[in-house]
Design a protein around this motif. Structure first.
Motif, short mmCIF file in Angstrom:
data_model
loop_
_atom_site.label_atom_id
_atom_site.label_comp_id
_atom_site.label_asym_id
_atom_site.label_seq_id
_atom_site.Cartn_x
_atom_site.Cartn_y
_atom_site.Cartn_z
N PRO A 11 42.91 47.42 47.18
CA PRO A 11 42.10 46.64 46.25
C PRO A 11 42.35 47.08 44.82
N SER A 12 42.39 46.14 43.90
CA SER A 12 42.67 46.44 42.50
C SER A 12 41.51 46.01 41.63
N ARG A 13 41.31 46.72 40.52
CA ARG A 13 40.30 46.33 39.54
C ARG A 13 40.89 45.26 38.63
N LEU A 14 40.12 44.21 38.40
CA LEU A 14 40.63 43.05 37.67
C LEU A 14 40.96 43.39 36.22
N ALA A 15 40.08 44.13 35.55
CA ALA A 15 40.33 44.47 34.15
C ALA A 15 41.60 45.29 34.00
N ASP A 16 41.86 46.19 34.94
CA ASP A 16 43.07 47.01 34.87
C ASP A 16 44.33 46.17 34.98
N LEU A 17 44.27 45.12 35.80
CA LEU A 17 45.44 44.26 35.98
C LEU A 17 45.85 43.61 34.67
N PRO A 113 35.74 41.31 28.99
CA PRO A 113 34.32 41.51 29.33
C PRO A 113 33.91 40.82 30.64
N TRP A 114 34.45 39.62 30.87
CA TRP A 114 34.12 38.88 32.09
C TRP A 114 34.76 39.54 33.30
N LEU A 115 35.95 40.04 33.13
CA LEU A 115 36.62 40.72 34.25
C LEU A 115 35.88 41.99 34.63
N ARG A 116 35.38 42.70 33.64
CA ARG A 116 34.63 43.93 33.93
C ARG A 116 33.33 43.61 34.66
N ARG A 117 32.69 42.50 34.27
CA ARG A 117 31.48 42.10 34.98
C ARG A 117 31.81 41.74 36.43
N LEU A 118 32.91 41.01 36.61
CA LEU A 118 33.32 40.64 37.97
C LEU A 118 33.64 41.87 38.80
N ASP A 119 34.23 42.89 38.18
CA ASP A 119 34.54 44.12 38.90
C ASP A 119 33.28 44.75 39.49
N ALA A 163 41.86 25.22 38.95
CA ALA A 163 42.19 26.59 38.54
C ALA A 163 41.06 27.56 38.89
N ALA A 164 39.81 27.11 38.73
CA ALA A 164 38.68 27.98 39.04
C ALA A 164 38.66 28.34 40.52
N ALA A 165 38.95 27.37 41.38
CA ALA A 165 39.00 27.65 42.81
C ALA A 165 40.13 28.61 43.14
N LEU A 166 41.27 28.41 42.49
CA LEU A 166 42.42 29.30 42.70
C LEU A 166 42.11 30.71 42.20
N ILE A 167 41.40 30.80 41.09
CA ILE A 167 41.00 32.10 40.55
C ILE A 167 40.10 32.84 41.53
N LEU A 168 39.14 32.14 42.11
CA LEU A 168 38.23 32.77 43.08
C LEU A 168 39.01 33.31 44.28
N ILE A 169 39.94 32.51 44.79
CA ILE A 169 40.75 32.96 45.93
C ILE A 169 41.58 34.17 45.54
N ALA A 170 42.21 34.10 44.36
CA ALA A 170 43.07 35.20 43.90
C ALA A 170 42.26 36.47 43.68
N ILE A 171 41.05 36.34 43.16
CA ILE A 171 40.18 37.51 42.99
C ILE A 171 39.88 38.14 44.35
N GLY A 172 39.58 37.28 45.32
CA GLY A 172 39.31 37.79 46.66
C GLY A 172 40.50 38.51 47.27
N LEU A 173 41.70 37.95 47.08
CA LEU A 173 42.91 38.58 47.60
C LEU A 173 43.18 39.90 46.88
N THR A 174 42.92 39.93 45.58
CA THR A 174 43.20 41.12 44.77
C THR A 174 42.26 42.26 45.09
N PHE A 180 34.71 36.03 48.04
CA PHE A 180 35.37 35.26 47.00
C PHE A 180 36.41 34.32 47.58
N VAL A 181 37.12 34.77 48.60
CA VAL A 181 38.13 33.92 49.23
C VAL A 181 37.45 32.70 49.86
#
Length: 207
Positions: A11-17, A113-119, A163-174, A180-181
């Motif tokens: 698993p990866s942190r989104l902000a770090d990516l 900021p949004w990525l850190r909240r999601l993390d 794109a929002a749906a794809l983002i949710l799936i990608a966040i879940g995979l990441t 999220f997936v």
């Protein structure tokens, strides 16, 4: 040119990516190939997340040609996700496309900021949806959403929906977060189902 990807990923942190992606190019231009090369060892989740998120970032996604470029990137990556290729291949033309370092960094700054909240909300759970054969169906949905991005881009701001749906799936995979997936897949199903209606609407206005 292809990039070798890890067979498995933690698993990866989104902000770090995105911080890592911002540092991918030492020049004043950020090339698609350099950014994806910097993330290749992390497998398909981050590779899908980056172009999908860029397509909706203020100041970057609105640049001419960015929407179709990111849709094409998502499509190429999704197809290779579907066939579980061990290395990522992109056409030379796509790899060489670039934006200015300042525009990319501004987009990352806006998203951070949004990525850190999601993390704070994401963590490994419901991993059953990430085990075979589920990835095949997830990849098919990603292919469909990537194609839908081309269609929705014909409507101002419309690309945000697939794109929002794809983002949710990608966040879940990441982040290995099955919630999220699942959410992205359900949202994506609605977006893909509406694509035919949108094509008919656009055709009627053109006609």
């Amino acid at each position: 040119m292809s990039t070798t990807m890890a067979q498995t990923s933690r698993p990866s942190r989104l902000a770090d990516l995105f911080d890592q992606a911002a540092e991918a190019s030492p020049s004043d231009r950020v090339a698609v190939g350099d950014v994806l090369d910097s993330l290749a060892h992390r497998s398909y989740g981050p590779l899908l997340l980056l172009p999908a998120l860029i397509s909706v970032l203020p100041g970057v996604g609105a640049l001419p040609g960015v929407t179709w470029t990111t849709a094409a990137l998502c499509l190429f990556i999704s197809i290779q996700f579907l066939f579980q290729r061990r290395s990522l291949w992109l056409p030379g033309g796509l790899r060489k496309l670039h934006v200015s370092q300042s525009a990319f960094e501004n987009g990352v700054h806006a998203a951070r900021p949004w990525l850190r909240r999601l993390d704070g909300f994401t963590h490994p759970r419901f991993r059953l949806v990430l085990k075979p054969p589920a990835p095949v169906f997830i990849a098919l949905m990603c292919v469909a959403l990537s194609l839908a991005m081309f269609v929705y881009s014909l409507v101002p701001g419309g690309v945000v929906i697939p794109a929002a749906a794809l983002i949710l799936i990608a966040i879940g995979l990441t982040t290995h977060d099955g919630i999220f997936v699942i959410t992205g897949t359900v949202t994506g199903s609605a977006a893909v189902s509406a694509t035919g209606w949108l094509i008919a609407r656009v055709a009627s206005h053109i006609g």
